[in-house]
Write a protein that holds these residues in place. Sequence first.
Motif, PDB file in Angstrom:
ATOM      1  N   UNK A  60      -5.873  -8.835  -8.845  1.00  0.00           N
ATOM      2  CA  UNK A  60      -5.709  -9.923  -9.822  1.00  0.00           C
ATOM      3  C   UNK A  60      -4.336 -10.588  -9.744  1.00  0.00           C
ATOM      4  N   UNK A  61      -3.301  -9.810  -9.415  1.00  0.00           N
ATOM      5  CA  UNK A  61      -1.958 -10.381  -9.313  1.00  0.00           C
ATOM      6  C   UNK A  61      -1.829 -11.232  -8.046  1.00  0.00           C
ATOM      7  N   UNK A  62      -2.459 -10.799  -6.971  1.00  0.00           N
ATOM      8  CA  UNK A  62      -2.436 -11.585  -5.738  1.00  0.00           C
ATOM      9  C   UNK A  62      -3.215 -12.890  -5.921  1.00  0.00           C
ATOM     10  N   UNK A  63      -4.309 -12.819  -6.668  1.00  0.00           N
ATOM     11  CA  UNK A  63      -5.062 -14.040  -6.980  1.00  0.00           C
ATOM     12  C   UNK A  63      -4.212 -15.001  -7.809  1.00  0.00           C
ATOM     13  N   UNK A  64      -3.435 -14.440  -8.701  1.00  0.00           N
ATOM     14  CA  UNK A  64      -2.535 -15.256  -9.525  1.00  0.00           C
ATOM     15  C   UNK A  64      -1.495 -15.956  -8.652  1.00  0.00           C
ATOM     16  N   UNK A 152      14.163  -3.666  -4.239  1.00  0.00           N
ATOM     17  CA  UNK A 152      13.489  -2.691  -5.105  1.00  0.00           C
ATOM     18  C   UNK A 152      12.283  -3.301  -5.812  1.00  0.00           C
ATOM     19  N   UNK A 153      11.196  -2.533  -5.855  1.00  0.00           N
ATOM     20  CA  UNK A 153       9.956  -2.990  -6.492  1.00  0.00           C
ATOM     21  C   UNK A 153       9.550  -2.094  -7.662  1.00  0.00           C
ATOM     22  N   UNK A 154       9.509  -0.776  -7.427  1.00  0.00           N
ATOM     23  CA  UNK A 154       9.197   0.199  -8.480  1.00  0.00           C
ATOM     24  C   UNK A 154      10.272   1.278  -8.452  1.00  0.00           C
ATOM     25  N   UNK A 155      10.769   1.680  -9.612  1.00  0.00           N
ATOM     26  CA  UNK A 155      11.739   2.779  -9.689  1.00  0.00           C
ATOM     27  C   UNK A 155      11.067   4.014 -10.286  1.00  0.00           C
ATOM     28  N   UNK A 156      11.447   5.168  -9.768  1.00  0.00           N
ATOM     29  CA  UNK A 156      10.832   6.420 -10.190  1.00  0.00           C
ATOM     30  C   UNK A 156      11.854   7.539 -10.164  1.00  0.00           C
ATOM     31  N   UNK A 342       6.583 -10.939  -6.988  1.00  0.00           N
ATOM     32  CA  UNK A 342       6.370  -9.527  -7.315  1.00  0.00           C
ATOM     33  C   UNK A 342       7.553  -8.920  -8.064  1.00  0.00           C
ATOM     34  N   UNK A 343       8.747  -9.477  -7.886  1.00  0.00           N
ATOM     35  CA  UNK A 343       9.925  -8.947  -8.586  1.00  0.00           C
ATOM     36  C   UNK A 343      10.299  -9.789  -9.802  1.00  0.00           C
ATOM     37  N   UNK A 344       9.465 -10.772 -10.140  1.00  0.00           N
ATOM     38  CA  UNK A 344       9.688 -11.543 -11.353  1.00  0.00           C
ATOM     39  C   UNK A 344       9.440 -10.705 -12.590  1.00  0.00           C
ATOM     40  N   UNK A 345      10.037 -11.077 -13.701  1.00  0.00           N
ATOM     41  CA  UNK A 345       9.935 -10.278 -14.926  1.00  0.00           C
ATOM     42  C   UNK A 345       8.488 -10.004 -15.331  1.00  0.00           C
ATOM     43  N   UNK A 346       7.653 -11.032 -15.300  1.00  0.00           N
ATOM     44  CA  UNK A 346       6.266 -10.858 -15.754  1.00  0.00           C
ATOM     45  C   UNK A 346       5.520  -9.848 -14.892  1.00  0.00           C
ATOM     46  N   UNK A 347       5.627 -10.003 -13.559  1.00  0.00           N
ATOM     47  CA  UNK A 347       4.923  -9.078 -12.668  1.00  0.00           C
ATOM     48  C   UNK A 347       5.511  -7.680 -12.725  1.00  0.00           C
TER      49      UNK A 347
END
Length: 438
Positions: A60-64, A152-156, A342-347
């Motif tokens: 759905x995010x890629x479609x967006x 950076x995309x996801x932090x863990x 992908x690194x925007x606040x909303x995503x």
Amino acid sequence: MRKTRAAAVGAATLSLVLAAAACGGGSTSGSGSNEQPRTLTYWASNQGASIEVDKKVLQPELDKFEKQTGIKVKLEVVPWADLLNRILTAATSGQGPDVLNIGNTWSASLQSTGALLPWDAKNFEKIGGKDRFVESALGSTGAQGQDPAAVPLYSMAYALYYNKKMFADAGVEKPPATWDELVETGKRLTKDDKAALGVEGSNLSNNIHQVFVLGKQHGADFFTPEGKADFTSDGAVAAVKQYVDLMADNKIVAPGNAEYAQNQSLSDFANDKTAMVLWQTASATFKAQGMSDDEWGVAPAPVPSGTPGSGKATNSMVAGINMAVFKNTKNIDGAVKFVNFMTGDEEQKILNTAYGSIPPVKSAQQDPAFNTPALAVLRDTLATSASALPQVPEESQFETVVGTAVKELFAEAAAGRPVTTDSVKAKLEKAQQQMPKK
């Protein structure tokens, strides 16, 4: 890296075929067209409970993104057991995706291939600037003194997850804070067909994450300050032995865990077969396996004594996923636009909520969704007691050879053979001999 996860170094024939089939650049609007390609190929790492879960999260995010830009993104979710090998093959052959996810520990290794787009000031400006990102996340994007090889995309971070009912049934009132407490508690929880702690003995990356942290606690780094492999120091040997001894000596890990390689320990935990697991941001996986949030608790991973912190009180590696662009993509502008999206606040809020991870983007991290008690433990760990794995070109080889040594030692333990200081050192000496000579 998540939760993560085994990695194999080398260029297998099958990997070459698969990588070539997914070559970068997408498609143009027609034969002989000078227009930018309107398709990007994206290799995403397996972050969810399954590849199908990832597709449901990401599509759905890629479609967006396509609706906003007119650029279609062709998604392939790559299992962790294949990901590093696929990337190295693509880097060698020059044929890979346009955009890809990488475990942040691999950043310097992949940077050294020269295949990835450097994120210099000009490129960072296109995605809002480097200062949008948390400093600890930026610390695992490539070698010091060079432009980052990824964003950076996801932090863990690692934490200790525990089953509340199993603890209550055994009369255990609180999670262990030290390793001595974990072993003591573990012996109370291990009975019948249930084990106290789940591990993934055949998961090379996870093996490295655990022994690296234990190495820090024993004063070892596995590499010298000059970047030379140092696998046989007393601290490194003690770290590996302590980890394998959870099965071999303490007997709080089931022997079958020696064969686990891809989230089986999380499945056991979610199905009340084990009482504890050390993992990265595991809440979304538990939920996908049918475990409700009130059935489990989370606490900082154990330290030798006292409370988590820096130095010998380190209790996690700086875990996470970075996003990179292959330099030879036929659509650099489109690839950078996709990273920006992908690194925007909303995503960042949408994706990190879905995966139970923490945004490495400062502004997105402030959202109330990331202030839950479970995520607070992870945020505190990243801020105060996590250390980045060495950002050296040989890091990926380190994961493979030392991760394999630990795997073999778990196999010895599962078979009932003794694991001694000498046998651990011998395995690590063999691993060090396989590293490039400096």
